[in-house]
Design an enzyme around this catalytic site. Structure first.
Site, PDB file in Angstrom:
ATOM      1  N   THR A  12     -63.555 -26.457-108.433  1.00  0.00           N
ATOM      2  CA  THR A  12     -63.127 -27.449-107.453  1.00  0.00           C
ATOM      3  C   THR A  12     -63.693 -27.179-106.063  1.00  0.00           C
ATOM      4  O   THR A  12     -63.927 -28.109-105.287  1.00  0.00           O
ATOM      5  CB  THR A  12     -61.590 -27.500-107.395  1.00  0.00           C
ATOM      6  N   SER A  58     -64.212 -24.179-114.638  1.00  0.00           N
ATOM      7  CA  SER A  58     -63.785 -22.903-115.232  1.00  0.00           C
ATOM      8  C   SER A  58     -63.163 -23.103-116.608  1.00  0.00           C
ATOM      9  O   SER A  58     -62.999 -22.144-117.364  1.00  0.00           O
ATOM     10  CB  SER A  58     -62.824 -22.160-114.307  1.00  0.00           C
ATOM     11  N   THR A  91     -60.109 -22.599-110.525  1.00  0.00           N
ATOM     12  CA  THR A  91     -58.804 -21.918-110.546  1.00  0.00           C
ATOM     13  C   THR A  91     -58.179 -21.818-111.930  1.00  0.00           C
ATOM     14  O   THR A  91     -57.342 -20.944-112.162  1.00  0.00           O
ATOM     15  CB  THR A  91     -57.807 -22.644-109.620  1.00  0.00           C
TER      16      THR A  91
END
Length: 324
Positions: A12, A58, A91
């Protein structure tokens, strides 16, 4: 001036969307150089160099990516001109990457992960401040020898404890029962405690000569869960993590299946709760399972996978889970 090397992997922090909005964005729109250009004053903290080692969400990171990342950090750490390394990362699996690196990176130089919950095009993008603090921490003497760290929303977290605890707000990470190990005050780290577990240069694990990790799966227990899932998962894996209820417990029907499977592969008990400790219980003697201690299921998976490169003995594996 200290020199910090940035390894960008996407996420992000590199995303763009509708101007001002915090949702509906797409990862990987800004490369590492564009990210660094957006941060005021970071060039006064350290001399910066970087590369776009990956450019993915991720969610898509693989064990092969972890191995490549650890090897790249180890090579960078050998360069005497580099004082620290920062990894920008999505994240959703940051806690997993951080823990893998904490066990396999072989340097006392600071290695710091960070990211953001909001895209770079949001009115209140959190990426620039997080990256500014990550560079500051990686350039600091205080961070040396403390293992792999995560910096997020002014908090400093150790890789073994850090966990994503919020899927919406900018303060998305916590250190579980243990909290953060310190704070970032702009460019200044304020450490409050030290990581307690063995890490980096003090571990027995290495990625040198390793291309593939032993496959370990996770079985999530819930009320009336079908025990057949255990046979399915174990048939595909060299080890199994149980995300049990409460303190790592499960139904009688699951126990019957686990009793058979533990003769074939190592099985580690953890808790789906996310906090607390799964310590030795009489069921471990009965089922021949291994208590996962304070590790959440995804981190127990990483530790078991690395441990299986060295041993498959239950006693040895149990000692490893007590150490890490």
């Amino acid at each position: 001036m200290k020199k910090v090397y940035i390894l960008a992997t996407g996420g992000t922090i590199s995303a763009a969307g509708e101007e001002g909005k915090t949702s509906g964005y797409h990862d990987g729109k800004f490369d590492v150089h564009e990210l660094l250009e957006s941060i005021k004053g970071v060039g006064e903290i350290a001399a910066l160099e970087g590369e776009q080692i990956l450019n993915i969400s991720s969610d898509d990171i693989t064990c092969g990516d972890w191995i490549a990342l650890a090897k790249r950090i180890n090579r960078l750490a050998e360069d005497p001109s580099i004082d620290g390394v920062v990894i920008t990362h999505g994240t959703n699996t940051m806690e997993e990457t951080a823990y893998f690196l904490n066990l396999t990176v072989k340097t006392r130089k600071p290695v710091v992960l960070t990211g953001s919950m909001r895209p770079a095009t949001a009115n209140s993008a959190d990426g620039p401040q997080n990256l500014y603090e990550a560079v500051s921490l990686a350039a600091s003497k205080e961070a040396e020898g403390k293992g792999v760290l995560v910096v997020f929303a002014d908090g400093i977290f150790s890789a073994d404890r850090v966990q994503k605890v919020n899927c919406f707000r900018p303060a998305a990470f916590d250190g579980k029962d243990f909290g953060c190990i310190g704070y970032m005050q702009d460019s200044v780290p304020r450490f409050l405690q030290l990581p307690a577990k063995k890490h980096t240069v003090d571990t027995e694990f290495t990625v040198e000569g390793v291309d593939v990790l032993p496959k370990v799966e996770i079985a999530y227990f819930y009320a009336d869960a079908d025990p057949d899932i255990l046979e399915f998962l174990s048939s595909r894996a060299q080890g199994l993590i149980l995300a049990g209820a409460g303190s790592g417990l499960m139904s009688k029907s699951w126990k019957q299946e686990i009793r058979k499977l533990s003769e074939r592969i190592p099985i580690v008990r953890t808790t789906r709760v996310g906090n607390g400790m799964v310590s030795w219980d009489h069921c471990d003697e009965e089922l021949k399972t291994i208590p996962g201690q304070t590790l959440i299921p995804v981190k127990a998976r990483i530790l078991l996978s690395l441990a299986l490169l060295r041993t498959s003995g239950r006693d040895e594996l149990q000692n490893i889970f007590q150490l890490y």
